[in-house]
Design a protein around this motif. Sequence first.
Motif, mmCIF file in Angstrom:
data_model
loop_
_atom_site.group_PDB
_atom_site.id
_atom_site.type_symbol
_atom_site.label_atom_id
_atom_site.label_comp_id
_atom_site.label_asym_id
_atom_site.label_seq_id
_atom_site.Cartn_x
_atom_site.Cartn_y
_atom_site.Cartn_z
ATOM 1 N N GLY A 101 0.992 -0.943 -0.299
ATOM 2 C CA GLY A 101 -0.557 -0.198 -0.272
ATOM 3 C C GLY A 101 0.374 1.014 -0.014
ATOM 4 N N ILE A 102 1.989 0.800 0.918
ATOM 5 C CA ILE A 102 2.213 2.318 0.851
ATOM 6 C C ILE A 102 3.202 2.159 -0.929
ATOM 7 N N ARG A 103 4.123 1.074 -0.759
ATOM 8 C CA ARG A 103 4.671 1.840 -2.689
ATOM 9 C C ARG A 103 3.732 2.203 -3.292
ATOM 10 N N SER A 104 2.462 1.294 -3.255
ATOM 11 C CA SER A 104 1.336 1.845 -4.142
ATOM 12 C C SER A 104 0.840 3.489 -4.388
ATOM 13 N N LEU A 105 0.819 4.435 -2.751
ATOM 14 C CA LEU A 105 0.852 5.635 -2.872
ATOM 15 C C LEU A 105 1.722 6.732 -3.120
ATOM 16 N N ILE A 106 3.401 5.661 -2.583
ATOM 17 C CA ILE A 106 4.256 6.530 -2.927
ATOM 18 C C ILE A 106 4.724 6.806 -4.749
ATOM 19 N N LYS A 107 4.100 5.911 -5.523
ATOM 20 C CA LYS A 107 3.967 5.958 -7.375
ATOM 21 C C LYS A 107 3.190 7.042 -7.536
ATOM 22 N N ARG A 108 2.435 7.164 -7.193
ATOM 23 C CA ARG A 108 1.208 7.301 -7.242
ATOM 24 C C ARG A 108 1.462 8.932 -7.483
ATOM 25 N N VAL A 109 2.055 9.824 -6.009
ATOM 26 C CA VAL A 109 2.132 10.270 -5.507
ATOM 27 C C VAL A 109 3.952 11.464 -6.969
#
Length: 217
Positions: free
Chosen positions: A184-192
Amino acid sequence: MKILLLEDNVSLSEIIKEMFEEKGLIVDWFKDGEEALYAIINGYDCFVLDINVPSLSGLNLLKEIRDRDKTTPAIIISSNIELETIQKAYVNGCNDFLKKPFYIYELECKVDLLCKNEKNINLCEGFSYNLKAEILYDKENNSVKLTHKEKRLLTLLCKTPNITVSLEVIEQYVWEGEIVGISGIRSLIKRVRLKICKEFIQTENYGYKLITNQMGS
């Protein structure tokens, strides 16, 4: 902005809570130190702590906070003004000490000074982020739409530029106590990264780091 208030004086707590909520802030109020300890993973932007409270003192709670979080501002409020107590408060990591009784305006000013940063953080490719308003601007100075969690992530990283923020701290601050895991953290980082640029968030072994060389006004 989200504040954790530890104070067992009900009347004073209600006044403090009402004052901050009128300013649009979120205040989680606790009368018991151990209850507050269990809540510190919920992602706070400021801690306001009385010393003499049931179960766990504000000083010991502050020590627990600093074992996990070195940067979020913490203000001690206490009628105990013995030199040893004040020294211990600063040794344990407080940013300011406010003696009781105090004017509510004094506390408001200290929180504004310590917990609100009006400066823009210059990111990459002309992007900047305003910490106080939690607004991302592109190179034409237009605001970029962000989700709540994207704002939380940028605020956390911009508070600690060029310092690695651990996965645990990111999870606690952004998800406010919810368990999400590394995917979930990686997914958020990717979106930002997609909204700004890939290079400004650097991947570390156990976390992420915002790369910036300067701060704008």
